[in-house]
Design a protein around this motif. Structure first.
Motif, PDB file in Angstrom:
ATOM      1  N   THR A 100       0.839  -1.199  -0.037  1.00  0.00           N
ATOM      2  CA  THR A 100      -0.029   0.065   0.011  1.00  0.00           C
ATOM      3  C   THR A 100       0.790   1.342   0.115  1.00  0.00           C
ATOM      4  O   THR A 100       1.928   1.158   0.744  1.00  0.00           O
ATOM      5  CB  THR A 100      -0.878  -0.007   1.254  1.00  0.00           C
ATOM      6  OG1 THR A 100      -1.860  -1.160   1.150  1.00  0.00           O
ATOM      7  CG2 THR A 100      -1.812   1.256   1.328  1.00  0.00           C
ATOM      8  N   ILE A 101       0.468   2.319  -0.751  1.00  0.00           N
ATOM      9  CA  ILE A 101       1.065   3.657  -0.787  1.00  0.00           C
ATOM     10  C   ILE A 101       0.173   4.618  -0.076  1.00  0.00           C
ATOM     11  O   ILE A 101      -1.291   4.454  -0.764  1.00  0.00           O
ATOM     12  CB  ILE A 101       1.566   4.047  -2.125  1.00  0.00           C
ATOM     13  CG1 ILE A 101       2.639   3.029  -2.657  1.00  0.00           C
ATOM     14  CG2 ILE A 101       2.141   5.447  -2.100  1.00  0.00           C
ATOM     15  CD1 ILE A 101       2.774   3.440  -4.139  1.00  0.00           C
ATOM     16  N   ALA A 102       0.366   4.992   0.899  1.00  0.00           N
ATOM     17  CA  ALA A 102      -0.392   6.235   1.456  1.00  0.00           C
ATOM     18  C   ALA A 102       0.315   7.688   1.295  1.00  0.00           C
ATOM     19  O   ALA A 102       1.376   7.825   1.208  1.00  0.00           O
ATOM     20  CB  ALA A 102      -0.642   5.816   2.874  1.00  0.00           C
ATOM     21  N   VAL A 103      -0.893   8.531   1.175  1.00  0.00           N
ATOM     22  CA  VAL A 103      -0.648   9.994   1.154  1.00  0.00           C
ATOM     23  C   VAL A 103      -1.262  10.762   2.075  1.00  0.00           C
ATOM     24  O   VAL A 103      -2.677  10.805   2.083  1.00  0.00           O
ATOM     25  CB  VAL A 103      -0.570  10.493  -0.505  1.00  0.00           C
ATOM     26  CG1 VAL A 103      -0.480  12.068  -0.497  1.00  0.00           C
ATOM     27  CG2 VAL A 103       0.276   9.614  -1.343  1.00  0.00           C
ATOM     28  N   LEU A 104      -0.452  11.719   2.838  1.00  0.00           N
ATOM     29  CA  LEU A 104      -1.481  12.654   3.532  1.00  0.00           C
ATOM     30  C   LEU A 104      -1.933  13.681   2.721  1.00  0.00           C
ATOM     31  O   LEU A 104      -1.202  14.279   1.920  1.00  0.00           O
ATOM     32  CB  LEU A 104      -0.488  13.326   4.747  1.00  0.00           C
ATOM     33  CG  LEU A 104      -1.048  14.272   5.541  1.00  0.00           C
ATOM     34  CD1 LEU A 104      -2.035  13.696   6.489  1.00  0.00           C
ATOM     35  CD2 LEU A 104       0.047  14.897   6.336  1.00  0.00           C
ATOM     36  N   ALA A 105      -3.291  13.849   2.632  1.00  0.00           N
ATOM     37  CA  ALA A 105      -3.943  14.874   1.719  1.00  0.00           C
ATOM     38  C   ALA A 105      -3.747  16.271   2.153  1.00  0.00           C
ATOM     39  O   ALA A 105      -4.697  16.958   2.453  1.00  0.00           O
ATOM     40  CB  ALA A 105      -5.265  14.479   1.614  1.00  0.00           C
ATOM     41  N   VAL A 106      -2.662  16.767   2.316  1.00  0.00           N
ATOM     42  CA  VAL A 106      -2.262  18.229   2.658  1.00  0.00           C
ATOM     43  C   VAL A 106      -1.359  18.772   1.609  1.00  0.00           C
ATOM     44  O   VAL A 106      -0.457  18.025   1.393  1.00  0.00           O
ATOM     45  CB  VAL A 106      -1.780  17.946   4.332  1.00  0.00           C
ATOM     46  CG1 VAL A 106      -1.145  19.712   4.467  1.00  0.00           C
ATOM     47  CG2 VAL A 106      -2.539  17.804   5.224  1.00  0.00           C
ATOM     48  N   GLY A 107      -1.725  19.938   1.333  1.00  0.00           N
ATOM     49  CA  GLY A 107      -0.791  20.528   0.228  1.00  0.00           C
ATOM     50  C   GLY A 107       0.660  20.359   0.601  1.00  0.00           C
ATOM     51  O   GLY A 107       1.153  20.896   1.805  1.00  0.00           O
TER      52      GLY A 107
END
Length: 362
Positions: A122-129
């Motif tokens: 799994t690749i996760a990304v924090l949805a903050v600019g």
């Protein structure tokens, strides 16, 4: 490691061995021509390289405890990996997933997602600019009766994420499957770390915990370890420029022998040496928890200008060839420029540092 053998800010034998392994892998799988070709395609991320780094070498789990399937290492080891990824301008979501998203999940205690990240499934990304500095206000989506609605912009590596960690206006941080949201590419100067707009229209996410502490922790780690990526960029640019000037001849003389150019390279060497000290200090502070905010602010107050200066000098000193698309120096210039505003500009971090050390403006 015993106190007598503690290397301080110097690299330990284990860290140097890790560096050698990562550099060998990148040499074989991440050549400049291949990176340039990817930036011209519809798939800038190198998924096969990501699998090699994280599946074969287990680097995605460096910050994750062993009981959750990770390596149980620390920020110093991650910093070494990021140095090498910076040297290669590798188009992989390591900083965004293995560092920033991982830190947010560690702050929430989301053990199942951490196991998925450690296993590289799994690749996760924090949805903050990407431009957001630690401690600054962030954009949030609306949470209406458990459904998430809204739009978030400037999200790095969202296009390749499996899970997005989305902050909402009810104070919660939600895990949302990327397949359930709309990800729209945005124009980005750095084509090796693409940005996107994320749109949520009534998506139901899983609440992981409170946003504020988790996001602050994640962005602080991202800013501090970004300095190591910038160090890798600057070090490659300096080394490559020196190599080129030793080979290039003009007026029947080695170009690198001209005194004016020697002075420029000497100044740049000193700047890179200073950046190495600041980046190592930030990584060590993140690992030990001592004076972390100050160390991160110092590193990011300095790192951006050094990396950009190194890229500008490389471009100029490579002369005509440096202006061509075929030469990779433009990749480094774009990454350096983009990194200089990632996780806060130098001015933002200087302002934060002034408050931390009680040095207020007159």
């Amino acid at each position: 490691m015993s106190a007598q053998s503690e290397p301080g800010l110097l690299y330990s034998e284990e860290e140097e061995a890790l560096r050698a392994a990562v550099r060998d892998l990148l040499t074989d799988h991440c050549d400049p021509a291949g990176v340039i070709a990817r930036t011209e395609s519809a798939a800038p991320h190198d998924v096969s390289l990501w699998k090699a780094l994280c599946g074969q070498m287990g680097l995605a789990g460096l910050l994750i405890p062993e009981e959750l399937g990770g390596q149980g290492a620390g920020h110093r080891e991650v910093a070494v990996v990021l140095e090498e990824l910076g040297r290669a301008v590798a188009p992989v979501p390591y900083l965004t997933s293995a560092v920033v998203a991982t830190e947010a999940l560690l702050g929430c205690g989301a053990d199942d997602l951490l196991r998925d990240l450690a296993s590289a499934t799994t690749i996760a990304v924090l949805a903050v600019g990407l431009h957001t500095a630690p401690g600054r206000d962030i954009d949030r989506v609306r949470c209406e009766k458990g459904a998430l609605r809204g739009e978030l912009t400037g999200i790095a590596d969202a296009a390749v994420a499996d899970v997005l960690l989305v902050p909402a206006d009810d104070g919660g941080l939600y895990a949302v499957r990327a397949a359930e949201v709309t990800v729209t590419p945005q124009v980005s100067l750095d084509l090796t770390r693409p940005l996107a707009r994320v749109t949520l229209d009534g998506v139901t996410g899983r609440r992981l915990g409170d946003t504020e502490a988790a996001v602050r922790r994640a962005l602080r780690a991202g800013a501090g370890l970004l300095a190591s990526e910038q160090l890798g960029l600057a070090d490659w640019l300096l080394t490559e420029t020196v190599r080129y000037l030793k080979e290039r001849r003009q007026f029947n003389r080695q170009v690198g022998g001209f005194q004016a150019l020697k002075h420029r390279l000497a100044r740049l060497w000193l700047e890179v040496a200073g950046l190495r000290a600041a980046a190592r200090n930030a990584a060590d502070a993140l690992a030990t928890g001592e004076d972390t905010d100050v160390a991160v602010a110092v590193a990011q107050a300095y790192a951006g200008q050094v990396a950009v200066h190194a890229a500008e000098e490389a471009l100029q000193l490579h002369a005509g060839i440096g202006m061509t698309w075929e030469h990779p120096v433009h990749l480094y210039l774009k990454r350096a420029k983009a990194d200089s505003i990632a996780y806060g500009t130098a001015g933002t971090h200087r302002e934060a540092l002034a408050a931390l050390v009680d040095l207020q403006a007159p």
